[in-house]
Design a protein around this motif. Structure first.
Motif, PDB file in Angstrom:
ATOM      1  N   TYR A   1       1.188  -1.327  -0.194  1.00 25.06           N
ATOM      2  CA  TYR A   1      -0.376  -0.123   0.145  1.00 25.06           C
ATOM      3  C   TYR A   1       0.810   1.306  -0.192  1.00 25.06           C
ATOM      4  N   ARG A   2       0.945   1.985  -1.050  1.00 27.29           N
ATOM      5  CA  ARG A   2       1.708   3.010  -1.411  1.00 27.29           C
ATOM      6  C   ARG A   2       0.799   4.512  -0.148  1.00 27.29           C
ATOM      7  N   TRP A   3       1.978   5.265   0.501  1.00 25.54           N
ATOM      8  CA  TRP A   3       0.882   6.543   1.163  1.00 25.54           C
ATOM      9  C   TRP A   3       1.724   7.404   0.699  1.00 25.54           C
ATOM     10  N   HIS A   4       1.346   8.942  -0.455  1.00 26.06           N
ATOM     11  CA  HIS A   4       1.910   9.426  -1.081  1.00 26.06           C
ATOM     12  C   HIS A   4       0.870  10.518  -0.909  1.00 26.06           C
ATOM     13  N   GLU A   5       1.599  12.067  -1.355  1.00 32.17           N
ATOM     14  CA  GLU A   5       0.696  13.028  -1.677  1.00 32.17           C
ATOM     15  C   GLU A   5      -1.090  12.919  -2.277  1.00 32.17           C
ATOM     16  N   GLN A   6      -0.883  12.022  -3.114  1.00 34.84           N
ATOM     17  CA  GLN A   6      -1.848  12.126  -4.496  1.00 34.84           C
ATOM     18  C   GLN A   6      -2.968  11.151  -3.893  1.00 34.84           C
ATOM     19  N   ASN A   7      -2.537  10.597  -1.947  1.00 33.33           N
ATOM     20  CA  ASN A   7      -3.202   8.989  -2.216  1.00 33.33           C
ATOM     21  C   ASN A   7      -4.851  10.272  -1.459  1.00 33.33           C
ATOM     22  N   ILE A   8      -5.548   9.923  -1.883  1.00 37.07           N
ATOM     23  CA  ILE A   8      -7.405  10.625  -1.335  1.00 37.07           C
ATOM     24  C   ILE A   8      -7.694  10.225  -0.276  1.00 37.07           C
ATOM     25  N   SER A   9      -6.839   8.563  -0.001  1.00 31.43           N
ATOM     26  CA  SER A   9      -7.421   7.761   1.545  1.00 31.43           C
ATOM     27  C   SER A   9      -6.608   8.890   2.973  1.00 31.43           C
ATOM     28  N   ARG A  10      -6.323   9.888   2.129  1.00 33.40           N
ATOM     29  CA  ARG A  10      -5.782  10.806   3.092  1.00 33.40           C
ATOM     30  C   ARG A  10      -6.220  11.476   4.190  1.00 33.40           C
ATOM     31  N   GLU A  11      -7.365  12.510   3.211  1.00 32.12           N
ATOM     32  CA  GLU A  11      -8.573  13.266   3.505  1.00 32.12           C
ATOM     33  C   GLU A  11      -9.812  12.412   3.881  1.00 32.12           C
ATOM     34  N   THR A  12      -9.905  12.854   4.822  1.00 32.75           N
ATOM     35  CA  THR A  12     -10.674  12.296   6.035  1.00 32.75           C
ATOM     36  C   THR A  12     -12.274  13.587   6.280  1.00 32.75           C
ATOM     37  N   ASP A  13     -13.642  12.819   6.032  1.00 36.57           N
ATOM     38  CA  ASP A  13     -14.883  13.652   6.355  1.00 36.57           C
ATOM     39  C   ASP A  13     -15.527  12.902   7.475  1.00 36.57           C
ATOM     40  N   LYS A  14     -15.629  14.134   8.670  1.00 35.50           N
ATOM     41  CA  LYS A  14     -15.824  13.529   9.812  1.00 35.50           C
ATOM     42  C   LYS A  14     -17.156  13.787   9.829  1.00 35.50           C
ATOM     43  N   ALA A  15     -18.239  14.172   9.572  1.00 43.34           N
ATOM     44  CA  ALA A  15     -20.343  14.673   8.710  1.00 43.34           C
ATOM     45  C   ALA A  15     -20.022  13.496   8.236  1.00 43.34           C
ATOM     46  N   ALA A  16     -19.368  12.817   6.816  1.00 49.18           N
ATOM     47  CA  ALA A  16     -19.798  11.685   6.898  1.00 49.18           C
ATOM     48  C   ALA A  16     -20.041  10.737   7.219  1.00 49.18           C
ATOM     49  N   LEU A  17     -18.371  10.061   8.079  1.00 51.45           N
ATOM     50  CA  LEU A  17     -18.051   9.344   8.417  1.00 51.45           C
ATOM     51  C   LEU A  17     -19.206   8.869  10.191  1.00 51.45           C
ATOM     52  N   ARG A  18     -19.615  10.551  10.444  1.00 55.75           N
ATOM     53  CA  ARG A  18     -20.658  10.213  11.198  1.00 55.75           C
ATOM     54  C   ARG A  18     -22.286   9.612  10.945  1.00 55.75           C
ATOM     55  N   ILE A  19     -22.569  10.260   9.426  1.00 52.79           N
ATOM     56  CA  ILE A  19     -24.158   9.526   8.952  1.00 52.79           C
ATOM     57  C   ILE A  19     -23.641   8.311   9.082  1.00 52.79           C
ATOM     58  N   MET A  20     -22.177   7.699   8.148  1.00 46.85           N
ATOM     59  CA  MET A  20     -22.497   6.583   7.611  1.00 46.85           C
ATOM     60  C   MET A  20     -22.803   5.230   9.591  1.00 46.85           C
ATOM     61  N   LYS A  21     -21.983   5.720  10.308  1.00 40.96           N
ATOM     62  CA  LYS A  21     -21.777   4.816  11.407  1.00 40.96           C
ATOM     63  C   LYS A  21     -23.020   5.130  12.065  1.00 40.96           C
ATOM     64  N   GLU A  22     -23.748   6.359  12.284  1.00 37.78           N
ATOM     65  CA  GLU A  22     -25.665   6.492  12.612  1.00 37.78           C
ATOM     66  C   GLU A  22     -26.513   5.512  11.775  1.00 37.78           C
ATOM     67  N   GLU A  23     -26.061   5.339  10.314  1.00 35.63           N
ATOM     68  CA  GLU A  23     -26.775   4.840   9.705  1.00 35.63           C
ATOM     69  C   GLU A  23     -26.578   2.993   9.638  1.00 35.63           C
ATOM     70  N   ALA A  24     -26.080   2.789   9.962  1.00 36.42           N
ATOM     71  CA  ALA A  24     -25.357   1.478   9.682  1.00 36.42           C
ATOM     72  C   ALA A  24     -25.679   0.909  11.437  1.00 36.42           C
ATOM     73  N   ALA A  25     -25.126   1.476  12.122  1.00 34.33           N
ATOM     74  CA  ALA A  25     -25.930   0.894  13.970  1.00 34.33           C
ATOM     75  C   ALA A  25     -27.343   1.111  13.572  1.00 34.33           C
ATOM     76  N   LYS A  26     -28.627   1.742  12.895  1.00 36.70           N
ATOM     77  CA  LYS A  26     -29.323   1.933  12.563  1.00 36.70           C
ATOM     78  C   LYS A  26     -29.687   0.949  12.192  1.00 36.70           C
ATOM     79  N   ARG A  27     -28.887   0.001  10.844  1.00 29.72           N
ATOM     80  CA  ARG A  27     -29.511  -1.420  10.175  1.00 29.72           C
ATOM     81  C   ARG A  27     -28.945  -2.193  10.899  1.00 29.72           C
ATOM     82  N   PHE A  28     -27.940  -2.391  11.918  1.00 29.13           N
ATOM     83  CA  PHE A  28     -27.903  -3.486  12.643  1.00 29.13           C
ATOM     84  C   PHE A  28     -28.494  -3.633  13.523  1.00 29.13           C
ATOM     85  N   ARG A  29     -29.253  -2.372  13.870  1.00 24.88           N
ATOM     86  CA  ARG A  29     -30.496  -2.915  15.088  1.00 24.88           C
ATOM     87  C   ARG A  29     -31.875  -3.568  14.055  1.00 24.88           C
ATOM     88  N   GLU A  30     -32.137  -2.965  13.429  1.00 25.67           N
ATOM     89  CA  GLU A  30     -33.300  -3.843  12.934  1.00 25.67           C
ATOM     90  C   GLU A  30     -33.831  -5.315  12.617  1.00 25.67           C
TER      91      GLU A  30
END
Length: 233
Positions: A200-229
């Motif tokens: 796995y190469r980690w370099h300046e053009q690697n998009i995975s270096r960037e984080t969207d905390k708001a999107a992550l929160r939404i994903m986790k909330e939706e997933a937790a609801k799905r798991f409960r259902e």
């Protein structure tokens, strides 16, 4: 020998793409289908891909991002199992074989991931990540809700599962892979190989270096609801 489709989205990575494709051609497991989706590259990527002729299936699309490219590849894939490989990463030679061994041994798992050797600029070794085993489905859910510990280029998935969970969400600019793992985990437990099976190469053009905390929160909330259902949490 089970057929494995390896989907490689690429955008302006002429520097790496040949090494990436070669790492699939060099696999000890020989029954592979290599699908390279050129996501509107403007450098010499297209010329490099033409050099592989009938060794790969090359798909051209206007630039739409990695999720759209992976989805395009999924629609064309014919293998029983699907792997995703970023265009700047490499498989180690036994990668596919080692993961198929897990699928044969544990029939109920739907996804198998592995570890990675991580390098910085100029291929300098940085660290090695080895996944630790989570023995129950519930424990896997708890740990994945905490953080995404699964590297996209390490996964192998049963293709049939995408007919249940759908494709990658193209509305997310980042963390689409995390969203996919959470959706898949609602349907089946995961397996892992406690070895580094990719580079796995980690370099300046690697998009995975960037984080969207708001999107992550939404994903986790939706997933937790799905798991409960589904009664899995």
């Amino acid at each position: 020998m089970e057929k494995v489709s390896v989907i490689i989205p690429v955008y302006n990575h002429e520097k790496f793409i040949a090494e990436t494709i070669d790492s699939v051609l060099d696999q000890s497991h020989r029954n592979t289908e290599i699908i390279v989706v050129n996501d509107g590259s403007t450098d010499g990527t297209k010329e490099v891909l033409h050099g592989y002729k009938d060794k790969i299936l090359m798909i051209e699309q206007a630039n739409a991002g990695p999720s759209a490219a992976r989805n395009h590849g999924l629609r064309k894939a014919t293998g029983k199992f699907i792997c995703f490989l970023d265009s700047d990463d490499k498989f180690y030679p036994s990668k596919l074989e080692r993961q198929l061994q897990v699928f044969r041994r544990v029939q109920k798992v739907g996804l198998v991931h592995a570890g990675a050797t991580v390098t910085k600029t100029n291929n300098q070794f940085w660290y090695r990540y080895i996944p630790r085993p989570f023995h129950s489905h519930k424990q896997q859910i708890v740990e994945l809700l905490r953080s995404n510990h699964i590297v996209c280029s390490t996964v192998m998935v049963r293709r049939e599962l995408f007919s249940r969970v759908g494709y990658f969400n193209e509305s997310y600019p980042r963390h689409q892979d995390y969203d996919m793992w959470l959706r898949l985990l609602a349907h089946c437990p995961f397996g892992s190989v406690p070895e580094a099976l990719i580079l796995y190469r980690w370099h300046e053009q690697n998009i995975s270096r960037e984080t969207d905390k708001a999107a992550l929160r939404i994903m986790k909330e939706e997933a937790a609801k799905r798991f409960r259902e589904l009664g899995k949490e």
